[in-house]
Design an enzyme around this catalytic site. Structure first.
Site, PDB file in Angstrom:
ATOM      1  N   VAL A  93       0.818  -1.218   0.000  1.00  0.00           N
ATOM      2  CA  VAL A  93       0.000   0.000   0.000  1.00  0.00           C
ATOM      3  C   VAL A  93       0.854   1.273   0.000  1.00  0.00           C
ATOM      4  O   VAL A  93       0.346   2.348  -0.295  1.00  0.00           O
ATOM      5  CB  VAL A  93      -0.969   0.030   1.197  1.00  0.00           C
ATOM      6  CG1 VAL A  93      -2.044  -1.023   1.054  1.00  0.00           C
ATOM      7  CG2 VAL A  93      -0.222  -0.161   2.511  1.00  0.00           C
ATOM      8  N   LYS A  94       2.123   1.156   0.389  1.00  0.00           N
ATOM      9  CA  LYS A  94       3.069   2.281   0.373  1.00  0.00           C
ATOM     10  C   LYS A  94       2.491   3.548   1.002  1.00  0.00           C
ATOM     11  O   LYS A  94       2.586   4.642   0.449  1.00  0.00           O
ATOM     12  CB  LYS A  94       3.536   2.561  -1.056  1.00  0.00           C
ATOM     13  CG  LYS A  94       4.332   1.414  -1.688  1.00  0.00           C
ATOM     14  CD  LYS A  94       4.860   1.801  -3.056  1.00  0.00           C
ATOM     15  CE  LYS A  94       5.750   0.709  -3.631  1.00  0.00           C
ATOM     16  NZ  LYS A  94       4.969  -0.481  -4.054  1.00  0.00           N
ATOM     17  N   ARG A  95       1.918   3.421   2.177  1.00  0.00           N
ATOM     18  CA  ARG A  95       1.364   4.579   2.862  1.00  0.00           C
ATOM     19  C   ARG A  95       2.479   5.406   3.495  1.00  0.00           C
ATOM     20  O   ARG A  95       3.473   4.868   3.986  1.00  0.00           O
ATOM     21  CB  ARG A  95       0.362   4.142   3.930  1.00  0.00           C
ATOM     22  CG  ARG A  95      -0.880   3.443   3.391  1.00  0.00           C
ATOM     23  CD  ARG A  95      -1.658   4.352   2.448  1.00  0.00           C
ATOM     24  NE  ARG A  95      -2.967   3.821   2.135  1.00  0.00           N
ATOM     25  CZ  ARG A  95      -3.308   3.262   0.967  1.00  0.00           C
ATOM     26  NH1 ARG A  95      -2.414   3.155   0.014  1.00  0.00           N
ATOM     27  NH2 ARG A  95      -4.538   2.825   0.767  1.00  0.00           N
TER      28      ARG A  95
END
Length: 281
Positions: A93-95
């Site tokens: 998700v690479k938040r």
């Protein structure tokens, strides 16, 4: 049991390969599936059936999010089915945001029973290390993990990731140092740390850029780029020498192109695992 220990056990049992599930529109078309929620669901079910033998599976949430709430529902199904099958799930998700916002993201993905519960998520750490302290604590509380983007192989990342501070330390090395500190805080004495980094397996000068932060790293290393993106098992062996027990080579298209037949994907996974395990032996 901590995520790091679970992952370590899975790598010993199943080999050091992570299977990506990236339902690009082009891959749906290659599989003869419509670019729709129905196609997305069929793709996900077949991919899980074919790739469940991997140490971990890594769905890319963007390709689910593009369908809105219906796509999120398919992702929930995939995560739930994988959990029922005992497959570790690293949700890509690479938040990356300030602390309070990251707390919200963490609550969506990390606690037991969360709607989108995964075993680990990927994060982009460039809001500053302290912005992720509460997220790391939440992950540790629930036996989950984080994978922090450190030194990736995409050309756009070079300017930021390779920038150096006054003492000559690259930003990516500082990210690894921070991740090491988080492992020391939450996972001391527990075996492999639960907090890892993402290092591109196509990066040639990794040791030079990362220096002592690389040699001292005590968590898992997610290494995308294996297979279709150009890195082979020998590259994995050479670039991650000294970290063989930590590295998890990630392949997405290289495995998914064997679809839509789950048995063919399973064969491709077995071959990939054999190549990596032979190189890292």
């Amino acid at each position: 049991m901590s995520f790091g220990v679970k992952l370590q056990d899975a790598m010993r049992l199943k080999g050091r390969v992570c299977a990506g599930i990236d339902p690009h529109a082009s891959l749906l078309a290659e599989w003869g599936l419509p670019d729709s929620v129905e196609g997305l669901r069929e793709f996900s079910q077949r991919a899980l059936e074919g790739l469940a033998g991997a140490a971990a599976i890594k769905p890319q949430s963007a390709f689910y999010e593009r369908f809105g709430s219906a796509g999120w529902a398919v992702l929930e199904e995939l995560l739930r089915d994988a959990r029922s099958a005992g497959v570790l799930m690293i949700l890509d998700v690479k938040r990356g945001d300030i602390g309070s916002t990251m707390a919200g993201y963490g609550a969506a993905f990390l606690p037991e029973g969360a709607p989108l519960e995964a075993d680990a998520i990927t994060i982009a750490p460039y809001m500053g290390a302290s912005a992720y302290d509460a997220t790391a604590a939440l992950a540790a509380q629930h036996g989950k993990g984080l994978f922090t983007l450190a030194l990736t192989s995409n050309p756009e990342g070079k300017v930021l990731q390779r920038s150096v501070s006054a003492d000559g330390t690259a930003v990516s090395a500082q990210v690894m140092e921070w991740t090491n500190q988080v492992n020391d805080l939450h996972c001391a004495g527990a075996g492999l740390g639960s907090f890892g980094v993402v290092l591109g397996s196509t990066v040639d000068d990794m040791t030079k850029v990362l220096g002592s932060a690389f040699s001292a790293f005590n968590g898992p290393i997610l290494a995308p780029g294996f297979g279709a993106q150009g890195a082979d098992a020998e590259d994995i062996r050479r670039r991650f020498a000294g970290h063989e027990h930590q590295v998890l080579a990630s392949s997405s298209r290289g495995l998914l192109k064997a679809g839509p037949n789950p048995a063919a994907m399973q064969e491709a996974l077995v071959k990939a695992v054999e190549e990596v395990e032979s190189a890292l032996a």
